[in-house]
Write a protein that holds these residues in place. Structure first.
Motif, short mmCIF file in Angstrom:
data_model
loop_
_atom_site.label_atom_id
_atom_site.label_comp_id
_atom_site.label_asym_id
_atom_site.label_seq_id
_atom_site.Cartn_x
_atom_site.Cartn_y
_atom_site.Cartn_z
N THR A 168 9.73 30.25 16.22
CA THR A 168 10.42 30.65 15.52
C THR A 168 9.73 31.66 14.68
OG1 THR A 168 10.14 29.16 14.16
CG2 THR A 168 12.06 28.74 15.30
N ASP A 169 9.62 32.51 13.64
CA ASP A 169 9.09 33.62 13.08
C ASP A 169 8.17 32.84 12.01
OD1 ASP A 169 10.33 35.81 13.84
OD2 ASP A 169 11.91 36.03 12.39
N ARG A 170 8.62 31.24 11.65
CA ARG A 170 7.72 29.96 10.94
C ARG A 170 6.60 29.57 11.54
NH1 ARG A 170 8.47 25.39 9.76
NH2 ARG A 170 7.56 25.53 7.82
N GLY A 171 7.00 29.85 12.78
CA GLY A 171 5.70 29.02 13.71
C GLY A 171 6.77 28.11 14.78
N LEU A 172 6.08 27.25 15.44
CA LEU A 172 6.96 25.79 16.17
C LEU A 172 7.81 25.37 15.63
CD1 LEU A 172 4.22 23.83 17.97
CD2 LEU A 172 5.05 26.03 18.67
N GLN A 173 9.59 25.36 16.02
CA GLN A 173 10.52 24.93 15.35
C GLN A 173 9.89 23.21 14.71
OE1 GLN A 173 13.57 23.97 18.35
NE2 GLN A 173 15.15 23.89 16.43
N HIS A 174 10.74 22.95 13.52
CA HIS A 174 10.34 21.72 13.00
C HIS A 174 8.89 21.29 11.91
CE1 HIS A 174 14.13 20.80 13.74
NE2 HIS A 174 13.71 20.94 14.77
N ASP A 175 7.57 22.87 12.10
CA ASP A 175 6.89 22.65 11.64
C ASP A 175 6.58 22.82 10.48
OD1 ASP A 175 3.77 22.12 12.71
OD2 ASP A 175 3.80 23.89 12.53
N ARG A 176 5.96 21.31 9.82
CA ARG A 176 5.43 21.48 8.60
C ARG A 176 6.87 21.86 7.26
NH1 ARG A 176 1.19 22.87 11.05
NH2 ARG A 176 -0.52 21.09 10.33
N ARG A 177 7.80 22.05 8.14
CA ARG A 177 9.07 21.75 7.13
C ARG A 177 8.95 20.85 6.43
NH1 ARG A 177 12.45 26.67 6.92
NH2 ARG A 177 13.27 26.90 8.92
N TRP A 178 9.38 20.28 5.98
CA TRP A 178 8.88 19.13 5.29
C TRP A 178 6.97 18.72 4.11
CZ3 TRP A 178 13.73 16.12 3.26
CH2 TRP A 178 14.26 16.45 3.95
N ALA A 179 7.64 17.85 3.29
CA ALA A 179 6.04 18.20 2.59
C ALA A 179 6.45 16.82 1.81
CB ALA A 179 5.36 19.19 1.94
N VAL A 180 5.00 16.26 0.94
CA VAL A 180 5.44 15.32 0.32
C VAL A 180 4.56 15.67 -0.93
CG1 VAL A 180 3.87 12.88 -0.75
CG2 VAL A 180 4.75 13.13 1.83
N GLU B 105 10.94 23.08 2.18
CA GLU B 105 10.48 24.04 2.10
C GLU B 105 10.85 25.03 1.51
OE1 GLU B 105 7.00 26.40 4.22
OE2 GLU B 105 9.07 26.97 5.19
N THR B 106 10.52 25.75 0.72
CA THR B 106 11.31 26.70 -0.45
C THR B 106 10.88 27.88 -0.36
OG1 THR B 106 10.50 25.78 -2.54
CG2 THR B 106 12.57 25.04 -2.07
N ALA B 107 10.58 28.79 -1.73
CA ALA B 107 9.57 29.83 -1.59
C ALA B 107 8.19 29.16 -2.00
CB ALA B 107 9.92 30.95 -2.73
N VAL B 108 7.37 28.70 -2.01
CA VAL B 108 6.12 28.35 -1.90
C VAL B 108 6.13 27.58 0.01
CG1 VAL B 108 4.06 26.34 -2.32
CG2 VAL B 108 6.04 27.78 -3.91
N GLY B 109 5.43 28.64 0.60
CA GLY B 109 5.09 27.83 1.94
C GLY B 109 4.28 26.47 2.12
N HIS B 110 4.94 26.31 3.02
CA HIS B 110 3.91 24.35 3.36
C HIS B 110 2.28 24.54 4.40
CE1 HIS B 110 7.16 21.81 2.52
NE2 HIS B 110 7.18 22.16 1.31
N HIS B 111 2.65 25.85 5.06
CA HIS B 111 1.15 26.14 6.17
C HIS B 111 -0.22 26.60 4.99
CE1 HIS B 111 3.91 26.54 8.91
NE2 HIS B 111 3.85 26.28 9.89
N ASP B 112 -1.05 25.95 5.47
CA ASP B 112 -1.77 26.36 4.86
C ASP B 112 -2.33 28.12 5.32
OD1 ASP B 112 -2.24 23.75 4.33
OD2 ASP B 112 -4.70 23.44 5.10
N GLU B 113 -2.56 28.78 5.57
CA GLU B 113 -3.42 29.64 6.25
C GLU B 113 -1.93 30.80 6.53
OE1 GLU B 113 -5.35 30.65 4.44
OE2 GLU B 113 -6.50 29.28 3.98
N THR B 114 -1.54 30.48 8.29
CA THR B 114 -0.45 30.94 8.80
C THR B 114 0.85 30.94 9.93
OG1 THR B 114 -2.19 31.69 9.91
CG2 THR B 114 -2.04 32.84 8.84
N PRO B 115 1.71 30.72 10.52
CA PRO B 115 3.00 29.64 10.71
C PRO B 115 1.89 28.85 11.47
CG PRO B 115 3.54 31.97 10.23
CD PRO B 115 2.10 32.58 10.07
N LEU B 116 1.03 29.81 12.41
CA LEU B 116 0.94 28.83 13.83
C LEU B 116 -0.82 28.58 13.50
CD1 LEU B 116 2.45 30.19 16.69
CD2 LEU B 116 2.64 28.06 16.03
#
Length: 245
Positions: free
Chosen positions: A33-45, A115-126
């Protein structure tokens, strides 16, 4: 605009991390998807000050040592991942019991959130690594290096190409299979997480230091999604460069 294409390898492995900073899930195929692999890092602690649990401290992230010994997975038909403790207890992340279990295990208030407006990925979606670079690092460490240590989404089998061959790809595009197109960014900066224990992976305390000495503390490349689609293990990977007059 004209371009040239050069085959550089094939997709050897795909990984996603349904809950950021936990051990991930190997895949045979995934939607991109536009934000990388489907479901990747969608959730976080999340920590009690609103920080995102990670292995480092930044404006967004807070260190939670030991979180990578937990793991997460999700089926594409599901809406919420499963979280697995080191002892083998399983929780749905949208069940408050999951956050309670994390809080009890780490002795601090921790909460699972999407995830909300603050992204979970460190740098880029992939981000991706190559087998050539893994082999180069093995030469420096003097032993085997598990590809999972770097928590990349895509591992590319680059055959006999020289180590760190992807350094020459920065700014180019990658075509993967018949659908997915990526624009390649800079090298992926690394932190202490690559040396730490993960579920199924023992600590390796010298990888980060060696990368700092020999490769500017970078390993693999950042990548942005230019065209979405389906990605599969075994897909041919082609480097695309724009020709200039």
């Amino acid at each position: 605009m004209p371009y040239e294409e050069t085959p550089v390898g094939s997709v050897q492995a795909l990984y996603r991390y349904p809950v950021k900073s936990t051990a991930g899930q190997a895949l045979r195929a995934s939607a991109v998807t536009d934000r990388g692999l489907q479901h990747d890092r969608r959730w976080a602690v999340y920590t009690d000050d609103g920080g995102i649990a990670s292995g480092k401290r930044t404006r967004r992230f807070r260190p939670v040592p030991g979180l990578m010994q937990w793991s997460s997975s999700i089926e594409d038909s599901e809406t919420a991942p499963l979280l697995l403790s080191p002892e083998g207890r399983q929780y749905r992340v949208d069940d408050p019991a999951a956050s309670r279990a994390l809080s009890a295990a780490f002795g601090r208030e921790l909460t699972l959130r999407t995830e909300t407006a603050v992204g979970h990925h460190d740098e880029t979606p992939l981000h991706l690594v190559t087998t050539s670079s893994l082999a180069a690092l093995e030469g420096l460490t003097g032993g085997a290096v598990d590809e999972r240590r770097f928590r990349a989404n895509i591992v590319i089998d680059t055959g006999s190409r020289l180590g760190f061959c992807e350094d020459e790809w920065v700014g180019a595009e990658l075509v993967l299979g018949g659908e997915v197109l990526l624009r390649l960014g800079e090298g992926m900066p690394r932190c202490v997480m690559i040396d730490e224990t993960q579920a199924g992976i023992a600590a390796q305390r010298k990888a980060l230091k060696l990368l700092g000495t020999h490769h500017s503390t970078e390993f693999g490349l950042q990548a942005h999604v230019m065209r979405t689609g389906k990605l599969r293990v075994g897909d041919v990977v082609t480097l695309r460069r724009t020709l200039t007059a």
